[in-house]
Design an enzyme around this catalytic site. Structure first.
Site, short mmCIF file in Angstrom:
data_model
loop_
_atom_site.label_atom_id
_atom_site.label_comp_id
_atom_site.label_asym_id
_atom_site.label_seq_id
_atom_site.Cartn_x
_atom_site.Cartn_y
_atom_site.Cartn_z
N ARG A 131 -33.01 51.92 -0.80
CA ARG A 131 -34.46 52.18 -0.73
C ARG A 131 -34.90 52.00 0.71
O ARG A 131 -34.82 50.90 1.25
CB ARG A 131 -35.18 51.20 -1.66
CG ARG A 131 -36.68 51.34 -1.71
CD ARG A 131 -37.26 50.36 -2.73
NE ARG A 131 -38.71 50.41 -2.73
CZ ARG A 131 -39.47 49.72 -1.89
NH1 ARG A 131 -38.92 48.94 -0.99
NH2 ARG A 131 -40.79 49.82 -1.96
N SER A 199 -40.11 54.88 -12.61
CA SER A 199 -40.99 53.71 -12.54
C SER A 199 -42.12 53.84 -13.56
O SER A 199 -42.82 54.85 -13.59
CB SER A 199 -41.61 53.59 -11.15
OG SER A 199 -40.60 53.38 -10.19
N LYS A 228 -44.22 45.79 -1.87
CA LYS A 228 -44.69 47.17 -2.04
C LYS A 228 -46.21 47.15 -1.96
O LYS A 228 -46.90 46.88 -2.96
CB LYS A 228 -44.21 47.70 -3.40
CG LYS A 228 -44.56 49.15 -3.66
CD LYS A 228 -43.93 49.60 -4.99
CE LYS A 228 -44.51 50.90 -5.51
NZ LYS A 228 -44.20 52.06 -4.69
N1 TZP Z 1 -41.87 48.71 -7.36
C1 TZP Z 1 -42.71 47.96 -8.03
S1 TZP Z 1 -42.87 46.41 -7.37
C2 TZP Z 1 -41.73 46.77 -6.16
C3 TZP Z 1 -41.29 48.06 -6.31
C4 TZP Z 1 -40.32 48.75 -5.45
C5 TZP Z 1 -41.34 45.80 -5.12
C6 TZP Z 1 -40.44 44.74 -5.64
O1 TZP Z 1 -40.04 43.87 -4.61
P1 TZP Z 1 -39.96 42.29 -4.79
O2 TZP Z 1 -39.76 41.77 -3.38
O3 TZP Z 1 -38.77 42.00 -5.63
O4 TZP Z 1 -41.26 41.84 -5.36
#
Ligand code: TZP
Ligand code: MG
Length: 298
Positions: A131, A199, A228
């Site tokens: 990613r 998602s 995010k």
């Molecule tokens: N999609 C929803 S929350 C997220 C993504 C890519 C981020 C998740 O990252 P983290 O650091 O595990 O909270």
């Protein structure tokens, strides 16, 4: 002997009938035939690739999206009745989603991507997503090829975030898209037999994932996260439980998952957790993955 019961679309069939997937994850063709003894299905299924155990209580209520029930049930010598079910094949076993690492170039803080992923796999990560929201196609393709050199021998699927072109060109195992990416229906069609993840934050997202045949879904954000910035509203455990309970395909929770909340998260009925910062913030990602595995009891 009484006449065999008629098969119908309401036949109770298991949720993930094909859990015994080969190491390579992906079956060579897109459908297989499954024989199910009825009218109460047993917990064993014979299919082209071997025998799969059915999860005991899991019942597919929404029907296998592209599955069909064969026309004529065949009574066997033992008195059981067999239907032939044509089901879409599982490209991914739920167990492979146990501990899902998604990478983030900023959180690497100068560490080498491939080395960090290698450490994560040694610590127990079961699936990896490349990613990188800012990378051009060239560097992303190169990173995917370098990662495949370590994920393939380990039997760990490599999923590419957003970039179908990079997935196809590199030969990676799958693609993960969300609502604002290439539409899921087109992604599914172009991805062929590779793994497609989607998602999900709402019941409408889940409906689309079911209709389009997503192989797994990432439900989130489960908790608030700063990884995010454009993440949608956090679902909390209750929201996560609702979506996971309604999903016929394997699920991972994502967003704000830590060692402290991963047990409660798993108890919502997801197959696994997807983690970015809590695996990449620690300098020792192998140890972090080991701690997650222990906390998950996996
Ligand atoms: N999609 C929803 S929350 C997220 C993504 C890519 C981020 C998740 O990252 P983290 O650091 O595990 O909270
Ligand atoms: Mg995306």
């Amino acid at each position: 002997m009484s006449p065999p019961a008629k098969p119908s679309q309401s036949l109770t069939i298991p949720r993930f009938p094909l859990t015994a997937v080969p190491a390579r994850n992906i079956f060579p063709c897109s459908q297989t035939s499954v024989r199910s003894s009825g009218p109460s299905p047993t917990r064993r299924t014979t299919f082209a690739g071997g025998v799969a155990e059915w999860p005991k209580a899991a019942v597919l209520k929404t029907a296998v999206p592209q599955g069909t029930v064969g026309s004529n049930p065949t009574p066997s010598a033992s008195g059981n009745v067999f239907w032939t079910l044509s089901l879409p094949m599982a490209r991914l076993a739920p167990e492979q989603l146990t501990l899902y690492l998604a990478t983030d170039p900023d959180l690497l803080r100068g560490r080498d991507l491939v080395r960090t992923v290698t450490e994560a796999i040694a610590g127990g990560v079961t699936i990896v997503q490349l990613r990188d929201k800012r990378a051009d196609g060239g560097p992303m393709y190169e990173a995917a090829c370098r990662l495949l050199a370590v994920t393939r021998p380990a039997g760990v699927p490599l999923i590419i975030n957003d970039r179908l072109d990079v997935m196809l060109a590199s030969g990676a195992d799958g693609i993960h898209v969300g609502a604002s990416d290439l539409p899921l229906a087109q992604t599914r069609e172009l991805a062929g037999d590779r793994i497609v993840g989607y998602s999900v934050n709402t019941p409408e997202d889940l409906d689309l994932a079911i209709r389009c045949g997503a192989d797994y879904i990432g439900i989130g954000p489960a908790f608030p996260t700063s990884t995010k910035p454009d993440a949608r509203a956090a679902l909390g455990l209750a929201g996560l439980r609702r979506l996971a309970g309604a999903a016929p395909m394997p699920t991972v929770a994502i967003g704000g998952i830590s060692l402290g909340n991963c047990g409660a998260t798993l108890a919502c009925g997801v197959a696994g957790i997807c983690v970015i910062s809590a695996l990449l913030n620690p300098d020792d990602t192998r140890a972090a993955a080991q701690r997650f595995r222990a906390a998950l009891g996996a």
